[in-house]
Design a protein around this motif. Sequence first.
Motif, PDB file in Angstrom:
ATOM      1  N   SER A  46       0.852  -1.196   0.000  1.00 20.73           N
ATOM      2  CA  SER A  46       0.000   0.000   0.000  1.00 20.73           C
ATOM      3  C   SER A  46       0.881   1.237   0.000  1.00 20.73           C
ATOM      4  N   ARG A  47       0.332   2.320  -0.578  1.00 15.41           N
ATOM      5  CA  ARG A  47       0.996   3.631  -0.483  1.00 15.41           C
ATOM      6  C   ARG A  47       0.009   4.595   0.145  1.00 15.41           C
ATOM      7  N   ASN A  48       0.435   5.264   1.187  1.00 14.23           N
ATOM      8  CA  ASN A  48      -0.450   6.209   1.887  1.00 14.23           C
ATOM      9  C   ASN A  48      -1.786   5.559   2.215  1.00 14.23           C
ATOM     10  N   PRO A  98      -4.305   0.627  -1.100  1.00 17.82           N
ATOM     11  CA  PRO A  98      -3.701  -0.603  -1.602  1.00 17.82           C
ATOM     12  C   PRO A  98      -3.255  -0.475  -3.058  1.00 17.82           C
ATOM     13  N   VAL A  99      -2.050  -0.949  -3.348  1.00 16.04           N
ATOM     14  CA  VAL A  99      -1.566  -0.994  -4.741  1.00 16.04           C
ATOM     15  C   VAL A  99      -1.828  -2.395  -5.309  1.00 16.04           C
ATOM     16  N   PHE A 100      -1.468  -3.435  -4.535  1.00 11.52           N
ATOM     17  CA  PHE A 100      -1.815  -4.794  -4.940  1.00 11.52           C
ATOM     18  C   PHE A 100      -2.000  -5.656  -3.711  1.00 11.52           C
ATOM     19  N   GLY A 119      -1.289  -6.932 -16.420  1.00 10.25           N
ATOM     20  CA  GLY A 119      -2.054  -5.842 -15.818  1.00 10.25           C
ATOM     21  C   GLY A 119      -1.839  -4.576 -16.615  1.00 10.25           C
ATOM     22  N   GLY A 120      -2.842  -3.733 -16.651  1.00 14.21           N
ATOM     23  CA  GLY A 120      -2.751  -2.488 -17.405  1.00 14.21           C
ATOM     24  C   GLY A 120      -1.827  -1.488 -16.725  1.00 14.21           C
ATOM     25  N   ASN A 121      -1.682  -0.323 -17.327  1.00  8.80           N
ATOM     26  CA  ASN A 121      -0.832   0.730 -16.762  1.00  8.80           C
ATOM     27  C   ASN A 121      -1.311   1.077 -15.360  1.00  8.80           C
ATOM     28  N   GLY A 122      -0.390   1.095 -14.421  1.00  8.61           N
ATOM     29  CA  GLY A 122      -0.712   1.471 -13.047  1.00  8.61           C
ATOM     30  C   GLY A 122      -1.271   0.337 -12.202  1.00  8.61           C
ATOM     31  N   ALA A 123      -1.329  -0.881 -12.745  1.00  7.15           N
ATOM     32  CA  ALA A 123      -1.927  -2.000 -11.993  1.00  7.15           C
ATOM     33  C   ALA A 123      -1.042  -2.463 -10.837  1.00  7.15           C
ATOM     34  N   GLY A 124       0.246  -2.120 -10.870  1.00  7.61           N
ATOM     35  CA  GLY A 124       1.125  -2.476  -9.753  1.00  7.61           C
ATOM     36  C   GLY A 124       2.211  -3.471 -10.117  1.00  7.61           C
ATOM     37  N   LYS A 125       2.431  -3.711 -11.398  1.00  3.94           N
ATOM     38  CA  LYS A 125       3.414  -4.720 -11.829  1.00  3.94           C
ATOM     39  C   LYS A 125       4.832  -4.353 -11.380  1.00  3.94           C
ATOM     40  N   THR A 126       5.213  -3.098 -11.676  1.00  2.00           N
ATOM     41  CA  THR A 126       6.573  -2.670 -11.286  1.00  2.00           C
ATOM     42  C   THR A 126       6.728  -2.703  -9.776  1.00  2.00           C
ATOM     43  N   THR A 127       5.694  -2.268  -9.070  1.00  5.25           N
ATOM     44  CA  THR A 127       5.755  -2.257  -7.603  1.00  5.25           C
ATOM     45  C   THR A 127       5.958  -3.674  -7.085  1.00  5.25           C
ATOM     46  N   LEU A 128       5.228  -4.637  -7.651  1.00  4.14           N
ATOM     47  CA  LEU A 128       5.389  -6.037  -7.221  1.00  4.14           C
ATOM     48  C   LEU A 128       6.825  -6.512  -7.457  1.00  4.14           C
ATOM     49  N   GLY A 167      14.985  -3.585 -14.420  1.00  4.57           N
ATOM     50  CA  GLY A 167      13.846  -2.669 -14.358  1.00  4.57           C
ATOM     51  C   GLY A 167      13.790  -1.727 -15.544  1.00  4.57           C
ATOM     52  N   HIS A 168      12.882  -0.761 -15.447  1.00  5.21           N
ATOM     53  CA  HIS A 168      12.728   0.220 -16.528  1.00  5.21           C
ATOM     54  C   HIS A 168      13.985   1.078 -16.671  1.00  5.21           C
ATOM     55  N   LEU A 169      14.563   1.463 -15.516  1.00  4.48           N
ATOM     56  CA  LEU A 169      15.775   2.273 -15.560  1.00  4.48           C
ATOM     57  C   LEU A 169      16.961   1.331 -15.544  1.00  4.48           C
ATOM     58  N   ASP A 196      11.164  -6.519 -15.655  1.00  3.26           N
ATOM     59  CA  ASP A 196      10.042  -5.593 -15.804  1.00  3.26           C
ATOM     60  C   ASP A 196       9.958  -5.145 -17.262  1.00  3.26           C
ATOM     61  N   GLU A 197       8.891  -5.544 -17.943  1.00  4.95           N
ATOM     62  CA  GLU A 197       8.682  -5.218 -19.363  1.00  4.95           C
ATOM     63  C   GLU A 197       9.959  -5.478 -20.168  1.00  4.95           C
ATOM     64  N   PRO A 198      10.458  -6.719 -20.158  1.00  5.27           N
ATOM     65  CA  PRO A 198      11.753  -6.956 -20.806  1.00  5.27           C
ATOM     66  C   PRO A 198      11.751  -6.721 -22.313  1.00  5.27           C
ATOM     67  N   THR A 203       4.152  -7.754 -18.245  1.00  9.30           N
ATOM     68  CA  THR A 203       3.767  -7.184 -19.528  1.00  9.30           C
ATOM     69  C   THR A 203       2.408  -6.532 -19.360  1.00  9.30           C
ATOM     70  N   HIS A 204       2.191  -5.450 -20.102  1.00  6.83           N
ATOM     71  CA  HIS A 204       0.834  -4.895 -20.094  1.00  6.83           C
ATOM     72  C   HIS A 204       0.017  -5.497 -21.228  1.00  6.83           C
ATOM     73  N   GLY A 205       0.547  -6.569 -21.828  1.00  3.14           N
ATOM     74  CA  GLY A 205      -0.260  -7.354 -22.743  1.00  3.14           C
ATOM     75  C   GLY A 205       0.070  -7.159 -24.201  1.00  3.14           C
TER      76      GLY A 205
HETATM   77  N1  ATP Z   1       7.050   6.541  -6.654  1.00  2.00           N
HETATM   78  C1  ATP Z   1       5.716   6.516  -6.591  1.00  2.00           C
HETATM   79  N2  ATP Z   1       5.058   7.324  -5.741  1.00  2.00           N
HETATM   80  C2  ATP Z   1       3.714   7.305  -5.630  1.00  2.00           C
HETATM   81  N3  ATP Z   1       2.927   6.482  -6.341  1.00  2.00           N
HETATM   82  C3  ATP Z   1       3.520   5.641  -7.205  1.00  2.00           C
HETATM   83  C4  ATP Z   1       4.937   5.621  -7.382  1.00  2.00           C
HETATM   84  N4  ATP Z   1       5.238   4.681  -8.297  1.00  2.00           N
HETATM   85  C5  ATP Z   1       4.058   4.159  -8.705  1.00  2.00           C
HETATM   86  N5  ATP Z   1       3.033   4.731  -8.052  1.00  2.00           N
HETATM   87  C6  ATP Z   1       1.617   4.388  -8.177  1.00  2.00           C
HETATM   88  O1  ATP Z   1       1.499   3.007  -7.845  1.00  2.00           O
HETATM   89  C7  ATP Z   1       0.572   2.366  -8.726  1.00  2.00           C
HETATM   90  C8  ATP Z   1       1.256   1.174  -9.373  1.00  2.00           C
HETATM   91  O2  ATP Z   1       2.326   1.630 -10.199  1.00  2.00           O
HETATM   92  P1  ATP Z   1       3.261   0.605 -10.983  1.00  2.00           P
HETATM   93  O3  ATP Z   1       4.375   1.402 -11.569  1.00  2.00           O
HETATM   94  O4  ATP Z   1       3.605  -0.525 -10.076  1.00  2.00           O
HETATM   95  O5  ATP Z   1       2.258   0.082 -12.124  1.00  2.00           O
HETATM   96  P2  ATP Z   1       2.559  -0.788 -13.432  1.00  2.00           P
HETATM   97  O6  ATP Z   1       1.534  -1.873 -13.460  1.00  2.00           O
HETATM   98  O7  ATP Z   1       3.985  -1.223 -13.454  1.00  2.00           O
HETATM   99  O8  ATP Z   1       2.274   0.273 -14.577  1.00  2.00           O
HETATM  100  P3  ATP Z   1       2.885   0.458 -16.084  1.00  2.00           P
HETATM  101  O9  ATP Z   1       2.322  -0.650 -16.933  1.00  2.00           O
HETATM  102  O10 ATP Z   1       2.323   1.790 -16.455  1.00  2.00           O
HETATM  103  O11 ATP Z   1       4.389   0.445 -15.987  1.00  2.00           O
HETATM  104  C9  ATP Z   1       0.108   3.437  -9.716  1.00  2.00           C
HETATM  105  O12 ATP Z   1      -1.154   3.884  -9.309  1.00  2.00           O
HETATM  106  C10 ATP Z   1       1.125   4.534  -9.605  1.00  2.00           C
HETATM  107  O13 ATP Z   1       0.516   5.784  -9.810  1.00  2.00           O
END
Ligand code: ATP
Length: 217
Positions: free
Chosen positions: A20-22, A25-27, A44-53, A88-90, A162-164, A194-196
């Motif tokens: 969770s952030r603040n 829940p993110v995932f 998962g689509g953009n913002g679904a939480g893949k990178t965070t996981l 990762g992305h970077l 992450d998105e290789p 992957t976002h698909g």
């Molecule tokens: N550094 C951050 N600070 C605050 N919120 C963040 C941060 N990084 C990501 N988020 C939020 O966390 C959620 C998940 O982001 P994440 O990057 O994990 O998604 P993703 O599935 O990898 O998206 P994408 O396909 O666009 O790369 C999103 O709602 C995003 O706005």
Amino acid sequence: MDASLPADEPLLQARGLCFSRNEEPVFGPLDFELGRGQALLVLGGNGAGKTTLLRVLAGLLAAGAGEVHLAGQPVDRDHLARGSAYLGHLPGHKAELSTLENLEFARALAGAPAGLDLAAALARVGLAGYEDTPARRLSAGQNKRLGLARLGLQRAPLWLLDEPYANLDLEGIALVNRLIQDHVAEGGAVLLTTHGAYAAPPVPVRTLELAPARRPA
Ligand SMILES: Nc1ncnc2c1ncn2[C@@H]1O[C@H](COP(=O)(O)OP(=O)(O)OP(=O)(O)O)[C@@H](O)[C@H]1O
């Protein structure tokens, strides 16, 4: 491959894993496992939480709740960081160092044998001729290729990608698939996102779908 990890347990297991952030829940809670010789495609689509996981699994972020087991052993962030190789992305390369110097640095960090042929590692990812080029002068796809060369030096059984396929041309996509295929054939495991929009690697693949992102109120 890390022979110190027991081979008869799933390489990676997550139970009730949440982030969770603040207090949003993110995932999670997520339950999944990944065996040697397998790939897990996180969808998962953009913002679904893949990178965070992936960042949680790489030990770069602390999970809010839940457990992660590596080869049957509960692990903390330090162990996750040591048991996995993360792309990762970077890219995380040293911008002023050449591609070869970046690999020398990565080899030293990974404790890989000094005799390893780094020029050959660069050639394998299509960067022959770029040995002396500073990383800052590489294109996005070339940066990704350098990251793939580094991955091979780390000798971690678990790859977190992450998105290789992003930024790669068709030959680069085939390269990623080949590297994943070889890693899995050697008893490794790969978790990739992957976002698909891209094909899955040609290995036994399970999928894990993350729920669509919530929109801010
Ligand atoms: N550094 C951050 N600070 C605050 N919120 C963040 C941060 N990084 C990501 N988020 C939020 O966390 C959620 C998940 O982001 P994440 O990057 O994990 O998604 P993703 O599935 O990898 O998206 P994408 O396909 O666009 O790369 C999103 O709602 C995003 O706005």
